[in-house]
Design an enzyme around this catalytic site. Structure first.
Site, mmCIF file in Angstrom:
data_model
loop_
_atom_site.group_PDB
_atom_site.id
_atom_site.type_symbol
_atom_site.label_atom_id
_atom_site.label_comp_id
_atom_site.label_asym_id
_atom_site.label_seq_id
_atom_site.Cartn_x
_atom_site.Cartn_y
_atom_site.Cartn_z
ATOM 1 N N ASN A 83 0.828 -1.210 0.000
ATOM 2 C CA ASN A 83 0.000 0.000 0.000
ATOM 3 C C ASN A 83 0.861 1.258 0.000
ATOM 4 O OD1 ASN A 83 -0.169 1.339 3.033
ATOM 5 N ND2 ASN A 83 0.290 -0.849 3.105
ATOM 6 N N TYR A 107 10.931 3.007 0.261
ATOM 7 C CA TYR A 107 10.374 1.652 0.246
ATOM 8 C C TYR A 107 9.169 1.584 -0.693
ATOM 9 C CZ TYR A 107 7.493 -2.250 1.874
ATOM 10 O OH TYR A 107 6.697 -3.363 1.931
ATOM 11 N N ARG A 145 -6.286 3.073 11.587
ATOM 12 C CA ARG A 145 -5.932 2.928 10.171
ATOM 13 C C ARG A 145 -6.043 1.477 9.727
ATOM 14 N NH1 ARG A 145 -1.111 1.443 7.844
ATOM 15 N NH2 ARG A 145 -0.871 2.006 5.624
#
Length: 244
Positions: A83, A107, A145
């Protein structure tokens, strides 16, 4: 390179440890390891937000060697994307699999590169790829989250099984998340695999709904804490690519 045979009572497998940071050795070792493979599940590399030089070797060069091995063996690649390749999209957006990349870190940038590598090898060489944008794969979600991004271990295992077993897949992007009603993500290619998640973070909503960081940048974007590392803007970036 190290290797070990399974011991009595263990699952039957060979464990071979490769250093993806070694530019002259990892390519040869990966080619040798991939001999006879039908599917390569590539979860190797730097798996958290780190400086560019630490990401460069394993996540960029190492991935190239994996795809070269897949090309030679005509193998499918299952690539553990993230994600964080789209982390600078706002949480209010609901994204489909063909959304723009908006990486939130070196990353995340390496994961966008990996997905594009998969697309290149499909268009140029016919190497199939399943590009799994993993959300938050933990035993349980730990904050608000993750009520949107959580992927249970069991759903991950079932997904990997389908990635290996499906007859044809082409080049497919999958949102790697369980059946969470608060998800940020919509359409993907899961129907090609015959995969649907069975678990959901919804059962944890009562205890986690109010568990936020208190940081406006973290809470604004889908990538969460990775977005705030070394963040130096005074105002949020525009929502669309060519806005100023």
């Amino acid at each position: 390179m190290e290797s070990r045979r399974a011991m009595p009572g263990e699952l039957d497998f060979d464990l071979v440890v490769l250093d993806l940071n070694l530019p002259r050795l990892d390519g040869v070792a990966i080619l040798r390891l991939a001999e006879g493979c039908g599917t390569i599940l590539h979860f190797g590399g730097t798996s958290v937000d780190r400086p560019f030089e630490e990401v460069l070797g394993p996540n960029l060069r190492g991935l190239y060697h994996v795809y070269e091995a897949a090309r030679r063996e005509r193998a499918r690649v299952v690539f553990a994307s993230s994600n964080h390749s789209i982390g600078f999209h706002k949480r209010a957006e609901r994204l489909d699999h063909d959304c723009q990349f908006r990486p939130d870190s070196y990353y995340g940038l390496s994961k966008a590169y990996g997905e594009l590598m998969g697309r290149l090898y499909w268009d140029k060489h016919g190497v199939e790829s399943v590009l799994v944008r993993i959300g938050s794969c933990f035993p349980e979600p730990t904050d608000a989250r993750m009520l949107a991004t959580w992927l249970s271990y069991a759903d991950l295992v079932r997904l990997m099984q389908r990635c290996v077993e499906v007859e044809h897949v082409g080049c497919a992007v999958i949102w790697g998340a369980s059946a969470n009603s608060r998800t940020f993500w919509g359409k993907d290619a899961r129907a090609r695999l015959g995969w649907s998640p069975k678990d959901s973070a919804d059962v944890f909503s009562g205890q986690l709904s109010g568990k936020t960081s208190g940081n406006a940048v973290i809470e604004r974007y889908q990538g969460g804490a990775y977005c705030v590392n070394e963040y130096s803007r005074t105002e949020p970036s525009p929502g669309k690519l060519f806005e100023t």
